[in-house]
Design a protein around this motif. Structure first.
Motif, PDB file in Angstrom:
ATOM      1  N   TYR A 123     -46.006 -41.161 -36.443  1.00 23.07           N
ATOM      2  CA  TYR A 123     -46.534 -40.554 -35.654  1.00 23.07           C
ATOM      3  C   TYR A 123     -47.840 -41.105 -35.645  1.00 23.07           C
ATOM      4  O   TYR A 123     -48.381 -41.420 -36.854  1.00 23.07           O
ATOM      5  N   HIS A 124     -48.261 -42.270 -34.638  1.00 22.20           N
ATOM      6  CA  HIS A 124     -49.537 -42.413 -34.290  1.00 22.20           C
ATOM      7  C   HIS A 124     -50.457 -41.717 -33.980  1.00 22.20           C
ATOM      8  O   HIS A 124     -50.266 -40.763 -32.932  1.00 22.20           O
ATOM      9  N   ILE A 125     -51.444 -41.764 -35.088  1.00 19.07           N
ATOM     10  CA  ILE A 125     -52.788 -40.295 -34.844  1.00 19.07           C
ATOM     11  C   ILE A 125     -53.584 -40.326 -34.899  1.00 19.07           C
ATOM     12  O   ILE A 125     -54.287 -41.543 -35.345  1.00 19.07           O
ATOM     13  N   LYS A 126     -54.696 -40.054 -33.437  1.00 18.59           N
ATOM     14  CA  LYS A 126     -55.625 -40.017 -32.613  1.00 18.59           C
ATOM     15  C   LYS A 126     -56.661 -39.121 -33.202  1.00 18.59           C
ATOM     16  O   LYS A 126     -56.569 -38.369 -32.933  1.00 18.59           O
ATOM     17  N   THR A 127     -57.888 -39.034 -34.782  1.00 21.55           N
ATOM     18  CA  THR A 127     -58.539 -37.783 -34.477  1.00 21.55           C
ATOM     19  C   THR A 127     -59.748 -37.409 -34.123  1.00 21.55           C
ATOM     20  O   THR A 127     -60.499 -38.852 -34.454  1.00 21.55           O
ATOM     21  N   ASN A 128     -61.000 -37.063 -34.954  1.00 18.51           N
ATOM     22  CA  ASN A 128     -61.870 -36.522 -34.406  1.00 18.51           C
ATOM     23  C   ASN A 128     -62.914 -37.194 -35.875  1.00 18.51           C
ATOM     24  O   ASN A 128     -62.388 -37.367 -36.770  1.00 18.51           O
ATOM     25  N   LEU A 133     -57.004 -32.987 -34.378  1.00 21.01           N
ATOM     26  CA  LEU A 133     -56.268 -33.838 -33.490  1.00 21.01           C
ATOM     27  C   LEU A 133     -56.642 -33.566 -32.522  1.00 21.01           C
ATOM     28  O   LEU A 133     -57.074 -33.251 -32.353  1.00 21.01           O
ATOM     29  N   VAL A 134     -56.525 -35.305 -32.093  1.00 19.24           N
ATOM     30  CA  VAL A 134     -57.048 -35.815 -30.417  1.00 19.24           C
ATOM     31  C   VAL A 134     -55.685 -36.250 -29.849  1.00 19.24           C
ATOM     32  O   VAL A 134     -55.678 -35.214 -28.603  1.00 19.24           O
ATOM     33  N   LYS A 135     -55.588 -37.539 -30.701  1.00 21.27           N
ATOM     34  CA  LYS A 135     -53.880 -37.339 -29.257  1.00 21.27           C
ATOM     35  C   LYS A 135     -52.705 -38.386 -30.519  1.00 21.27           C
ATOM     36  O   LYS A 135     -53.245 -38.081 -31.485  1.00 21.27           O
ATOM     37  N   ALA A 136     -51.209 -37.788 -30.043  1.00 20.80           N
ATOM     38  CA  ALA A 136     -50.825 -38.755 -31.166  1.00 20.80           C
ATOM     39  C   ALA A 136     -49.871 -38.409 -30.167  1.00 20.80           C
ATOM     40  O   ALA A 136     -49.099 -38.088 -28.960  1.00 20.80           O
ATOM     41  N   THR A 137     -49.535 -40.486 -30.614  1.00 21.61           N
ATOM     42  CA  THR A 137     -47.902 -40.896 -29.938  1.00 21.61           C
ATOM     43  C   THR A 137     -46.367 -40.942 -30.779  1.00 21.61           C
ATOM     44  O   THR A 137     -46.891 -40.648 -32.398  1.00 21.61           O
ATOM     45  N   ILE A 138     -45.554 -40.846 -30.413  1.00 21.81           N
ATOM     46  CA  ILE A 138     -44.561 -40.825 -31.191  1.00 21.81           C
ATOM     47  C   ILE A 138     -43.803 -41.935 -31.516  1.00 21.81           C
ATOM     48  O   ILE A 138     -43.280 -42.959 -30.545  1.00 21.81           O
ATOM     49  N   THR A 139     -43.132 -43.203 -32.183  1.00 18.21           N
ATOM     50  CA  THR A 139     -42.166 -44.268 -32.462  1.00 18.21           C
ATOM     51  C   THR A 139     -41.035 -43.760 -33.447  1.00 18.21           C
ATOM     52  O   THR A 139     -40.980 -43.032 -34.192  1.00 18.21           O
ATOM     53  N   HIS A 140     -39.796 -43.227 -32.518  1.00 15.81           N
ATOM     54  CA  HIS A 140     -38.737 -42.914 -32.541  1.00 15.81           C
ATOM     55  C   HIS A 140     -38.038 -44.314 -34.052  1.00 15.81           C
ATOM     56  O   HIS A 140     -37.911 -45.876 -34.037  1.00 15.81           O
ATOM     57  N   ILE A 141     -37.598 -43.099 -34.613  1.00 12.71           N
ATOM     58  CA  ILE A 141     -37.277 -44.599 -35.684  1.00 12.71           C
ATOM     59  C   ILE A 141     -36.065 -44.765 -34.965  1.00 12.71           C
ATOM     60  O   ILE A 141     -35.891 -46.816 -35.562  1.00 12.71           O
ATOM     61  N   THR A 142     -35.279 -44.370 -34.811  1.00 14.15           N
ATOM     62  CA  THR A 142     -34.264 -45.089 -33.764  1.00 14.15           C
ATOM     63  C   THR A 142     -34.169 -45.929 -33.299  1.00 14.15           C
ATOM     64  O   THR A 142     -33.761 -47.146 -32.611  1.00 14.15           O
ATOM     65  N   ASP A 143     -35.842 -45.912 -32.266  1.00 14.52           N
ATOM     66  CA  ASP A 143     -36.256 -47.229 -31.487  1.00 14.52           C
ATOM     67  C   ASP A 143     -37.245 -48.579 -31.771  1.00 14.52           C
ATOM     68  O   ASP A 143     -37.002 -49.765 -31.485  1.00 14.52           O
ATOM     69  N   ILE A 144     -36.899 -48.571 -33.540  1.00 10.64           N
ATOM     70  CA  ILE A 144     -37.446 -49.795 -34.184  1.00 10.64           C
ATOM     71  C   ILE A 144     -36.410 -50.387 -34.207  1.00 10.64           C
ATOM     72  O   ILE A 144     -35.578 -50.552 -35.010  1.00 10.64           O
ATOM     73  N   CYS A 145     -36.732 -52.044 -33.730  1.00 16.35           N
ATOM     74  CA  CYS A 145     -35.321 -52.999 -33.585  1.00 16.35           C
ATOM     75  C   CYS A 145     -35.590 -53.978 -34.560  1.00 16.35           C
ATOM     76  O   CYS A 145     -35.249 -54.630 -35.430  1.00 16.35           O
ATOM     77  N   ARG A 146     -36.446 -53.724 -34.835  1.00  9.24           N
ATOM     78  CA  ARG A 146     -37.739 -54.511 -36.017  1.00  9.24           C
ATOM     79  C   ARG A 146     -38.702 -54.557 -36.876  1.00  9.24           C
ATOM     80  O   ARG A 146     -39.320 -53.645 -36.098  1.00  9.24           O
ATOM     81  N   MET A 147     -38.935 -55.047 -37.955  1.00  3.25           N
ATOM     82  CA  MET A 147     -40.297 -55.397 -38.835  1.00  3.25           C
ATOM     83  C   MET A 147     -40.744 -56.304 -39.041  1.00  3.25           C
ATOM     84  O   MET A 147     -39.712 -56.426 -39.850  1.00  3.25           O
ATOM     85  N   VAL A 148     -41.628 -56.384 -39.065  1.00  4.71           N
ATOM     86  CA  VAL A 148     -42.130 -57.740 -39.866  1.00  4.71           C
ATOM     87  C   VAL A 148     -43.424 -57.045 -40.582  1.00  4.71           C
ATOM     88  O   VAL A 148     -44.513 -56.471 -40.313  1.00  4.71           O
ATOM     89  N   TRP A 149     -44.172 -57.452 -42.392  1.00  5.59           N
ATOM     90  CA  TRP A 149     -44.957 -56.983 -43.089  1.00  5.59           C
ATOM     91  C   TRP A 149     -45.022 -58.105 -43.635  1.00  5.59           C
ATOM     92  O   TRP A 149     -44.589 -59.184 -44.463  1.00  5.59           O
ATOM     93  N   GLY A 150     -46.428 -58.499 -43.622  1.00  5.57           N
ATOM     94  CA  GLY A 150     -47.240 -59.432 -44.545  1.00  5.57           C
ATOM     95  C   GLY A 150     -48.813 -60.084 -44.403  1.00  5.57           C
ATOM     96  O   GLY A 150     -49.453 -58.908 -43.786  1.00  5.57           O
ATOM     97  N   PRO A 151     -49.433 -61.208 -44.734  1.00  2.99           N
ATOM     98  CA  PRO A 151     -50.279 -60.532 -44.495  1.00  2.99           C
ATOM     99  C   PRO A 151     -51.111 -61.621 -43.494  1.00  2.99           C
ATOM    100  O   PRO A 151     -50.208 -61.745 -42.674  1.00  2.99           O
ATOM    101  N   VAL A 152     -51.789 -60.806 -42.919  1.00  2.00           N
ATOM    102  CA  VAL A 152     -52.668 -61.306 -41.696  1.00  2.00           C
ATOM    103  C   VAL A 152     -53.273 -62.138 -41.345  1.00  2.00           C
ATOM    104  O   VAL A 152     -54.198 -62.773 -41.991  1.00  2.00           O
ATOM    105  N   PHE A 153     -52.525 -63.323 -40.412  1.00  2.00           N
ATOM    106  CA  PHE A 153     -53.379 -64.835 -39.926  1.00  2.00           C
ATOM    107  C   PHE A 153     -54.175 -64.426 -38.857  1.00  2.00           C
ATOM    108  O   PHE A 153     -53.314 -64.329 -37.614  1.00  2.00           O
TER     109      PHE A 153
END
Length: 268
Positions: A123-128, A133-153
C-alpha cells in the motif's frame, strides 16, 4: 513404613517431572535464546526470506526484543501506521510491516509517504499533516516482476545531511521497462511508469546513531517484499529466478534530463 509414590514421580515433587525426550523447539524459546545477539536474528530473518516463510518473518518482527529490526523513533508515526493498517489491510492478507518513506516519482520528485507491506499487497499511502489518509494506491505482490535495491545514484552517490549514504528499493510491475531508458515523452505517458521507487525516511537522530542505518532499513524492506514474492510463487508452484531480486545501484533520472532533451522534445 515407607509410602509408595506413583510411578514416574520423584520424592522431590511434581516440579521435577520432565518429559523423557523432546524433539520440538518452541519458537519463542528459540527467540529468547538468541535475543542477546541480533546477528543471529538477522540470520534467521534472511533464512526465512529465502524460504518464503512469511509466517515466521511476521513472528520474528513482532517478537524482536533486541531492536535488531527497524522501529521508528517517532511514536506518533507508529500510531498512524497502526490506524492505517486497521483501515486498509484486507481479510485475505496478513500485515507484515509499515515504513515511512520518500517516494520518488517519474519526475524525480521526492514525496513523503507511508508504505504498508502485507502478504498480498504493498500500500502506497499519502496522508495529510495530521496523519489522516488522503489517498492509497495498491501494488499487488503478484504484479511485481522484479525488485532492485541498493545505493541511490545521480551523477554521483547520494548522501544525507549527516554524510550517510542513502539507499532505495525500486519495484517493477512490467517486464522490460527500466526508468533509466525512459525518454521525457515516455515519462509524460503514465503507461510507461510501471515502477515505484522508495527511500526510507530516517530522522536525524537515527542517522547520527548509525551511519549504516539507510542500508539496514532498505535491506529489511527489500527482504520483506522478497519474502512475500517468494511466498506467492511457492503457492503458485512457480520457479524462483535470481533475476527477480537484485542488489544494484538505483539510478535517478533527473540528472540526465538536460535542456537539450527538452528542446528536442518540443522541436520534434
Amino acid at each position: 513404613m515407607t509410602s509408595q509414590l506413583p510411578h514416574g514421580m520423584s520424592s522431590r515433587g511434581p516440579a521435577d517431572i520432565r518429559p523423557e525426550t523432546t524433539h520440538s523447539v518452541n519458537f519463542s524459546e528459540t527467540l529468547s535464546n538468541l535475543a542477546k545477539n541480533s546477528a543471529h536474528l538477522q540470520t534467521l530473518f534472511d533464512s526465512y526470506v529465502q524460504l518464503g516463510d512469511v509466517e515466521q518473518v511476521i513472528k520474528l518482527l513482532e517478537e524482536d526484543k533486541t531492536q535488531c529490526f527497524y522501529t521508528p523513533s517517532n511514536t506518533e508515526y507508529i500510531e498512524i501506521m497502526r490506524d492505517l493498517r486497521d483501515s486498509l489491510v484486507q481479510s485475505d492478507e496478513d500485515f507484515i510491516k509499515g515504513y515511512r518513506v520518500l517516494a520518488i516519482n517519474q519526475w524525480d520528485v521526492e514525496q513523503e509517504r507511508i508504505i504498508l507491506i502485507t502478504t498480498r499487497r504493498v500500500y502506497h499511502i499519502k496522508t495529510n499533516s495530521a496523519g489522516v489518509l488522503v489517498k492509497a494506491t495498491i501494488t499487488h505482490i503478484t504484479d511485481i516482476c522484479r525488485m532492485v535495491w541498493g545505493p541511490v545514484f545521480s551523477n554521483r552517490f547520494e548522501y544525507d545531511s549527516n554524510g550517510n549514504q542513502t539507499f532505495a528499493i525500486r519495484l517493477f510491475t512490467e517486464e522490460g521497462v527500466d526508468p533509466e531508458n525512459l525518454t521525457l515523452k515516455e515519462k509524460m505517458n503514465s503507461d510507461f511508469c510501471s515502477f515505484k521507487t522508495y527511500k526510507p525516511k530516517i530522522s536525524n537522530n537515527e542517522t547520527i546513531e548509525s551511519p549504516t542505518i539507510h542500508r539496514k532499513v532498505t535491506k529489511e524492506m527489500a527482504g520483506i517484499i522478497e519474502c512475500a514474492m517468494r511466498y506467492y510463487r511457492l503457492q503458485a508452484d512457480m520457479v524462483w529466478s535470481s533475476s527477480y531480486v537484485q542488489e544494484a545501484e538505483v539510478t535517478r533520472k533527473s540528472s540526465a534530463l538536460g535542456m537539450s532533451r527538452i528542446i528536442g522534445l518540443f522541436s520534434s
